[in-house]
Write a protein that holds these residues in place. Sequence first.
Motif, PDB file in Angstrom:
ATOM      1  N   SER A  78       0.837  -1.207   0.000  1.00  0.00           N
ATOM      2  CA  SER A  78       0.000   0.000   0.000  1.00  0.00           C
ATOM      3  C   SER A  78       0.867   1.250   0.000  1.00  0.00           C
ATOM      4  CB  SER A  78      -0.922  -0.013   1.223  1.00  0.00           C
ATOM      5  OG  SER A  78      -1.659   1.186   1.295  1.00  0.00           O
ATOM      6  N   LEU A  79       1.903   1.264   0.834  1.00  0.00           N
ATOM      7  CA  LEU A  79       2.810   2.411   0.902  1.00  0.00           C
ATOM      8  C   LEU A  79       3.628   2.553  -0.374  1.00  0.00           C
ATOM      9  CD1 LEU A  79       3.947   1.792   4.576  1.00  0.00           C
ATOM     10  CD2 LEU A  79       2.551   3.716   3.794  1.00  0.00           C
ATOM     11  N   LEU A  80       4.061   1.419  -0.940  1.00  0.00           N
ATOM     12  CA  LEU A  80       4.832   1.446  -2.183  1.00  0.00           C
ATOM     13  C   LEU A  80       3.985   1.958  -3.343  1.00  0.00           C
ATOM     14  CD1 LEU A  80       7.628   0.624  -3.394  1.00  0.00           C
ATOM     15  CD2 LEU A  80       6.579  -1.577  -3.974  1.00  0.00           C
ATOM     16  N   LEU A  81       2.744   1.517  -3.395  1.00  0.00           N
ATOM     17  CA  LEU A  81       1.834   1.970  -4.446  1.00  0.00           C
ATOM     18  C   LEU A  81       1.607   3.477  -4.352  1.00  0.00           C
ATOM     19  CD1 LEU A  81      -0.225   1.438  -6.723  1.00  0.00           C
ATOM     20  CD2 LEU A  81      -1.926   0.952  -4.928  1.00  0.00           C
ATOM     21  N   THR A  82       1.364   3.967  -3.146  1.00  0.00           N
ATOM     22  CA  THR A  82       1.154   5.406  -2.948  1.00  0.00           C
ATOM     23  C   THR A  82       2.380   6.206  -3.390  1.00  0.00           C
ATOM     24  OG1 THR A  82      -0.332   5.008  -1.089  1.00  0.00           O
ATOM     25  CG2 THR A  82       0.679   7.185  -1.231  1.00  0.00           C
ATOM     26  N   SER A  83       3.561   5.746  -2.988  1.00  0.00           N
ATOM     27  CA  SER A  83       4.793   6.446  -3.360  1.00  0.00           C
ATOM     28  C   SER A  83       5.003   6.424  -4.866  1.00  0.00           C
ATOM     29  CB  SER A  83       5.992   5.786  -2.657  1.00  0.00           C
ATOM     30  OG  SER A  83       5.844   5.843  -1.252  1.00  0.00           O
ATOM     31  N   THR A  84       4.642   5.315  -5.508  1.00  0.00           N
ATOM     32  CA  THR A  84       4.791   5.206  -6.962  1.00  0.00           C
ATOM     33  C   THR A  84       3.865   6.178  -7.681  1.00  0.00           C
ATOM     34  OG1 THR A  84       5.396   2.865  -6.751  1.00  0.00           O
ATOM     35  CG2 THR A  84       4.683   3.618  -8.921  1.00  0.00           C
ATOM     36  N   VAL A  85       2.634   6.286  -7.216  1.00  0.00           N
ATOM     37  CA  VAL A  85       1.674   7.210  -7.836  1.00  0.00           C
ATOM     38  C   VAL A  85       2.156   8.650  -7.677  1.00  0.00           C
ATOM     39  CG1 VAL A  85      -0.669   8.139  -7.670  1.00  0.00           C
ATOM     40  CG2 VAL A  85      -0.297   5.661  -7.581  1.00  0.00           C
ATOM     41  N   ILE A  86       2.652   8.996  -6.482  1.00  0.00           N
ATOM     42  CA  ILE A  86       3.167  10.356  -6.261  1.00  0.00           C
ATOM     43  C   ILE A  86       4.349  10.627  -7.188  1.00  0.00           C
ATOM     44  CG2 ILE A  86       4.324  11.865  -4.583  1.00  0.00           C
ATOM     45  CD1 ILE A  86       2.597  10.522  -2.420  1.00  0.00           C
ATOM     46  N   ARG A  87       5.244   9.640  -7.329  1.00  0.00           N
ATOM     47  CA  ARG A  87       6.395   9.795  -8.243  1.00  0.00           C
ATOM     48  C   ARG A  87       5.917  10.045  -9.667  1.00  0.00           C
ATOM     49  NH1 ARG A  87       8.783   5.818 -11.712  1.00  0.00           N
ATOM     50  NH2 ARG A  87      10.966   6.315 -12.263  1.00  0.00           N
ATOM     51  N   ASP A  88       4.911   9.287 -10.107  1.00  0.00           N
ATOM     52  CA  ASP A  88       4.430   9.455 -11.481  1.00  0.00           C
ATOM     53  C   ASP A  88       3.807  10.833 -11.691  1.00  0.00           C
ATOM     54  OD1 ASP A  88       5.343   7.048 -12.353  1.00  0.00           O
ATOM     55  OD2 ASP A  88       3.399   6.046 -12.380  1.00  0.00           O
ATOM     56  N   LEU A  89       3.135  11.346 -10.679  1.00  0.00           N
ATOM     57  CA  LEU A  89       2.557  12.688 -10.798  1.00  0.00           C
ATOM     58  C   LEU A  89       3.657  13.739 -10.929  1.00  0.00           C
ATOM     59  CD1 LEU A  89      -0.323  12.462  -8.157  1.00  0.00           C
ATOM     60  CD2 LEU A  89      -0.550  12.477 -10.657  1.00  0.00           C
ATOM     61  N   LEU A  90       4.720  13.587 -10.133  1.00  0.00           N
ATOM     62  CA  LEU A  90       5.839  14.532 -10.210  1.00  0.00           C
ATOM     63  C   LEU A  90       6.577  14.404 -11.541  1.00  0.00           C
ATOM     64  CD1 LEU A  90       7.228  14.195  -6.572  1.00  0.00           C
ATOM     65  CD2 LEU A  90       5.883  16.073  -7.520  1.00  0.00           C
ATOM     66  N   LEU A  91       6.767  13.165 -12.000  1.00  0.00           N
ATOM     67  CA  LEU A  91       7.426  12.963 -13.290  1.00  0.00           C
ATOM     68  C   LEU A  91       6.584  13.514 -14.441  1.00  0.00           C
ATOM     69  CD1 LEU A  91       8.914   9.358 -12.955  1.00  0.00           C
ATOM     70  CD2 LEU A  91      10.167  11.528 -12.979  1.00  0.00           C
ATOM     71  N   GLY A  92       5.246  13.452 -14.263  1.00  0.00           N
ATOM     72  CA  GLY A  92       4.368  14.018 -15.288  1.00  0.00           C
ATOM     73  C   GLY A  92       4.607  15.511 -15.444  1.00  0.00           C
ATOM     74  N   GLY A  93       4.789  16.216 -14.321  1.00  0.00           N
ATOM     75  CA  GLY A  93       5.105  17.640 -14.388  1.00  0.00           C
ATOM     76  C   GLY A  93       6.458  17.892 -15.027  1.00  0.00           C
ATOM     77  N   TYR A  94       7.417  17.044 -14.699  1.00  0.00           N
ATOM     78  CA  TYR A  94       8.763  17.157 -15.288  1.00  0.00           C
ATOM     79  C   TYR A  94       8.704  16.935 -16.802  1.00  0.00           C
ATOM     80  CZ  TYR A  94      13.782  16.266 -15.843  1.00  0.00           C
ATOM     81  OH  TYR A  94      15.093  16.307 -16.246  1.00  0.00           O
ATOM     82  N   TRP A  95       7.889  15.947 -17.216  1.00  0.00           N
ATOM     83  CA  TRP A  95       7.756  15.632 -18.639  1.00  0.00           C
ATOM     84  C   TRP A  95       7.085  16.793 -19.387  1.00  0.00           C
ATOM     85  CZ3 TRP A  95       3.181  14.720 -21.516  1.00  0.00           C
ATOM     86  CH2 TRP A  95       3.383  14.208 -22.799  1.00  0.00           C
ATOM     87  N   LEU A  96       6.053  17.388 -18.778  1.00  0.00           N
ATOM     88  CA  LEU A  96       5.382  18.512 -19.422  1.00  0.00           C
ATOM     89  C   LEU A  96       6.328  19.698 -19.570  1.00  0.00           C
ATOM     90  CD1 LEU A  96       1.878  18.412 -17.701  1.00  0.00           C
ATOM     91  CD2 LEU A  96       2.394  17.887 -20.090  1.00  0.00           C
ATOM     92  N   ALA A  97       7.200  19.888 -18.571  1.00  0.00           N
ATOM     93  CA  ALA A  97       8.141  21.006 -18.630  1.00  0.00           C
ATOM     94  C   ALA A  97       9.116  20.860 -19.784  1.00  0.00           C
ATOM     95  CB  ALA A  97       8.911  21.101 -17.308  1.00  0.00           C
TER      96      ALA A  97
END
Length: 389
Positions: A78-97
Motif C-alpha cells: 500500500s505504501l509502495l503503491l502510494t509512493s509510486t503514484v506520487i512519483r508518477d505525478l511529479l514525473l508528469g510535471g517534469y515531462w510537461l516542462a
Amino acid sequence: MGRRLSLIIVVGVLLHGYVGLRLIPALSDTAGAREALWSWLLLSCAVIIFGMRNRRGAAHGSRAVLTWAALIAMGFFSLLLTSTVIRDLLLGGYWLASYLPFAWSRSVEGAQARVAVMHSSALCVVIVAVLALMKGVYNARRRAPVVDVEIPIPNLPLALDGFTIVQLSDIHVGPTIRKRYIDAIVDTVVSLNADLVAITGDVVDGSVPNLQRHTAPLSRLRATHGVFLVTGNHEYYAGADAWIAEFKRLGLRVLLNEHTVIRVGSDALVLAGVTDFSGEHFGPSHRSDPVQALDGAPESAALRVLLAHQPRTGPAADAAGFDVQLSGHTHGGQIFPWNFAVPLQQPFTAGLVRCGEMWMYVSRGTGYAGPPVRFGAPSEITRIRLVRR
C-alpha cells in the motif's frame, strides 16, 4: 472464495503489475535484476492473497508466521503503491516542462539528466516506502496513546460537568492482535478511573472459539457506572449472536437498540446503543434504530448519548434527539492516503464534528484492521470529558 474477495485480488494483481512496470525499468540495468524484482512482486502477490484469505481468527506455528508476513506485505505494498503514484505525478510535471520552448531538458545534458531522475526517483520510492513501513508498524504495535477530548454541552448540570467517558473502538482482536496487546489496553483504561467505558464495535476479527482466550482481558475493564458495548460490522462477519453472548459473559453490557439511565446526583444521563448500521443485512432483528434505542427514556434527562459504530448513523441519531454520538469504524483511514477515501462511505473521517444539532466524535480506533500498519492515522484510547459550555 467470495466474489468481492476475488475482485480485490484481481485488482491487487493489476496494481502489482503497475508498480513493476513503473519502477523496475528505472531500477535495473540487467535482465537478472529485472527478473529478481519481478519475482519479488509475484511473491508479494502470493503472500497477500494468503493474508486476505486468512485475515481473521487464530493462526499458530508456521501458519501464524506466514499470516504476519502476508499482512506486513499488504501494508508495505500500500505504501509502495502510494509512493509510486506520487512519483508518477511529479514525473508528469517534469515531462510537461520538457515541452516548454527552450527547455533545458531537451538538450543532450537534459536527456542524460532525465535518465538519472528516473533512476533516483524510483530508488527514492522504495526507500520512502520502507521507512514509512517501519514507522507504520511502530505506530500500530505500540499501545494506543490516550487522547483527551472535551465536548461542550449547553446547560449541562453541574453534577455532570467533568463526566468522563473512555472510548475504545475497532480493536480487531485477530491474527496479529492477541491477549498481550489487549492486556496493555485494559491496564491503561483501568488506570484512568473513568465514569463510564464505551466500546463502539469491531472488537474482533474471528470466531469465539478461536479468540475467546485473547478477548478475556476485557473482563477486567472497570468504570464507576459500568462498561458498555455496541456491535460493529466485524462482529457480524464473525457471528454476532455468539459474540454478544460472550461479551455478556465477560461482564460487558451490550446495548442493542436500547438504553440505560445513569444517575449522577439528582440528574440523569441517557446512554443508548444501536446495532451496526449494516446489521439488518444479517437479520431483521439487528436493524439499527436510534428511535427505538430512546424508547421510554425520561424526557427530563439532561443529556442523551448514543454509541453507534458507524458515523453514518449520525443523521438519524440527530433527528431522534441525541446530543452526542460516539463512533469509530473509519480508523481515520489507517494508512495514508486512504483517509481521503473514507468520505466515499462515511460523512466524517475522524475527530470531533457537528452533525446537525448533535456532537459526534469519531475515533481513529484503538487497534487496526488487516496490516499491522498505521501511517498518518494514529490509534487512540479516547478520554472524553463532558463540560459546560
